[in-house]
Design a protein around this motif. Structure first.
Motif, mmCIF file in Angstrom:
data_model
loop_
_atom_site.group_PDB
_atom_site.id
_atom_site.type_symbol
_atom_site.label_atom_id
_atom_site.label_comp_id
_atom_site.label_asym_id
_atom_site.label_seq_id
_atom_site.Cartn_x
_atom_site.Cartn_y
_atom_site.Cartn_z
ATOM 1 N N ARG A 47 0.828 -1.205 0.000
ATOM 2 C CA ARG A 47 0.000 0.000 0.000
ATOM 3 C C ARG A 47 0.859 1.251 0.000
ATOM 4 O O ARG A 47 0.592 2.208 -0.727
ATOM 5 C CB ARG A 47 -0.934 -0.021 1.214
ATOM 6 N N VAL A 89 2.277 1.888 -3.448
ATOM 7 C CA VAL A 89 1.270 2.400 -4.373
ATOM 8 C C VAL A 89 0.988 3.873 -4.105
ATOM 9 O O VAL A 89 0.886 4.692 -5.019
ATOM 10 C CB VAL A 89 -0.028 1.572 -4.263
ATOM 11 N N ILE A 90 0.874 4.217 -2.811
ATOM 12 C CA ILE A 90 0.606 5.616 -2.462
ATOM 13 C C ILE A 90 1.759 6.507 -2.907
ATOM 14 O O ILE A 90 1.560 7.608 -3.447
ATOM 15 C CB ILE A 90 0.371 5.745 -0.947
ATOM 16 N N PRO A 92 -9.467 4.719 2.430
ATOM 17 C CA PRO A 92 -9.546 3.971 1.173
ATOM 18 C C PRO A 92 -8.273 4.127 0.350
ATOM 19 O O PRO A 92 -7.454 5.016 0.594
ATOM 20 C CB PRO A 92 -10.743 4.621 0.459
ATOM 21 N N ALA A 93 -8.134 3.259 -0.636
ATOM 22 C CA ALA A 93 -6.971 3.331 -1.522
ATOM 23 C C ALA A 93 -6.953 4.649 -2.282
ATOM 24 O O ALA A 93 -8.006 5.238 -2.545
ATOM 25 C CB ALA A 93 -7.009 2.162 -2.502
ATOM 26 N N GLU A 113 -4.714 3.397 -7.217
ATOM 27 C CA GLU A 113 -5.009 2.024 -6.796
ATOM 28 C C GLU A 113 -6.474 1.690 -7.011
ATOM 29 O O GLU A 113 -6.820 0.566 -7.391
ATOM 30 C CB GLU A 113 -4.609 1.837 -5.331
ATOM 31 N N ARG A 114 -7.364 2.659 -6.768
ATOM 32 C CA ARG A 114 -8.789 2.421 -7.016
ATOM 33 C C ARG A 114 -9.042 2.120 -8.487
ATOM 34 O O ARG A 114 -9.815 1.229 -8.839
ATOM 35 C CB ARG A 114 -9.615 3.633 -6.577
ATOM 36 N N GLN A 146 -7.914 -1.377 -9.267
ATOM 37 C CA GLN A 146 -8.890 -2.347 -8.785
ATOM 38 C C GLN A 146 -10.102 -2.403 -9.706
ATOM 39 O O GLN A 146 -10.620 -3.489 -10.017
ATOM 40 C CB GLN A 146 -9.321 -1.983 -7.367
ATOM 41 N N TYR A 181 -14.083 9.954 -0.778
ATOM 42 C CA TYR A 181 -12.927 9.094 -0.523
ATOM 43 C C TYR A 181 -11.942 9.715 0.458
ATOM 44 O O TYR A 181 -11.226 9.007 1.160
ATOM 45 C CB TYR A 181 -12.217 8.762 -1.835
#
Length: 373
Positions: free
Chosen positions: A2, A5-6, A52-53, A57-58, A61, A355
């Motif tokens: 995570r 990704v961030i 949340p992502a 990343e969202r 997904q 979000y």
């Protein structure tokens, strides 16, 4: 994973923002963020306990779901383009404010409605009781309003209904729409999106995610009028006066003129209290909400703009943008799906993220330090 990704999102976002128009092109008007506002009691939060992502990343997904053939609920990306997101978009779905400057947060989280004073103290929460055989589902609550008697109206979008609760959130008073049954007539909505109550008690509803219409009801729930292209059903989209491409939310001025967001039409349509069309306000934006003070006489409105995740202060008479602030992100003064906006009697602006799962308060330049409390 995570964190990686961030970090990648932060780098890519910086590159994207470098190519976009300056978010302070009009200047921020001197509005300043109140830090650490509001104060959340232990165990209370907006949306999910965990953040949340981030957008990248969202989107990844969503792409994976599409590849598997799992088409989910359609949302909008940071650039306003259509995207496919998770079915539960947590956080703050909308805001309202009453005559005492109490801020009502419609929360896709553990308590569907949370009420704060201007100092940021949580003073009430609720709206999680069973109504007409069904509990309010905060996952797809979609905003609401507070009428002139202090009653609270909650839009339960995916149940196709709007419920009216007493000022203490403890009594059910009325329902518009038929629970779990979509339609396009006097007693049915199709994924309703916004609501406002006029001073005479009449009710205005934007019936927007399934239908494309704005509807006027009497204070006792009888249909008076609707404005739409043709019957205002799902296919009845248009760009003309009184036509819609996802009517979303609204606000009223002191004369009960109605300023209704035509979300994918990228404009605000203005009607009088009898739903007679007056004019439109258009700009380079993707407006999701509009806030006008309860007083309604100052001639300004605030727009929650999803296109670049910003807030605009506009002049109501001509739509001129007077101030702009914000950008995509989770830092101070930034937004991730800014979906609700209100302004209090002293000019402080409150903006809520979906979000981003935050409620932020911004003081106008003339405000004293004590207003930050």
């Amino acid at each position: 994973m995570r964190r990686a990704v961030i970090a990648a999102f932060a780098v890519s976002a910086a590159l994207v923002w470098a190519t976009l128009p300056a978010v302070h092109a009009q200047g921020d008007g001197g509005y300043r963020l109140v830090p650490n506002w509001p104060t959340m009691p232990a165990g209370m939060y907006f949306g999910l306990k965990d953040m949340p992502a981030p957008p990248a990343e969202r989107e990844a997904q969503a792409a994976a779901r599409r590849a598997r053939g799992g088409q989910q609920n359609a949302g909008r990306g940071a650039n306003g383009a259509a995207s496919t997101g998770p079915t539960n978009q947590p956080g703050i779905s909308g805001l309202a404010i009453d005559a005492q400057d109490r801020i009502y947060v419609f929360n896709r989280g553990p308590r569907p409605v949370m009420v704060f004073d201007t100092a940021g103290n949580l003073i009430m929460s609720g709206a999680d009781q069973e109504i007409n055989g069904k509990k309010i589902n905060p996952d797809w609550e979609h905003s609401g309003t507070v009428d002139w008697d202090g009653n609270i109206w909650v839009i339960e979008r995916d149940a196709h209904r709007i419920v009216k609760l007493s000022p203490k959130l403890d009594k059910f008073l009325m329902q518009l729409g038929t629970t779990n049954t979509p339609g396009n007539d006097a007693t049915h909505f199709n994924l309703p999106s916004g609501i406002g109550v006029l001073r005479n008690g009449n009710i205005v509803v934007t019936d927007g995610y399934g239908n494309n219409r704005i509807v006027l009801f009497s204070k006792d729930g009888k249909l008076i009028k609707q404005v739409a292209k043709s019957a205002g059903g799902p296919a009845d989209k248009g760009k003309g006066p009184g036509e819609w491409n996802l009517p979303h939310k609204m606000a009223m001025d002191a004369q009960d003129n109605i300023y209704a967001i035509d979300r994918e039409g990228h404009r605000v349509q203005v009607f009088d209290k009898n739903l007679i069309y007056i004019r439109e306000i258009a700009n380079e934006w993707n407006p999701w909400d509009i806030g006008i003070s309860r007083r309604g006489t100052d001639g300004f409105a605030f727009i929650a703009d999803h296109m670049l995740e910003r807030v605009h202060k506009i002049q109501l008479k001509d739509g001129k943008i007077l101030a702009t602030w914000g950008r995509q992100g989770h830092g101070p003064g930034e937004f991730d799906w800014v979906h609700g906006i209100v302004v209090d009697s002293k000019g402080a602006v409150y903006a809520g993220d979906t979000y981003g799962q935050r409620l932020q308060k911004f003081l106008p330049p003339a405000a004293s330090p004590t207003q930050a409390q």
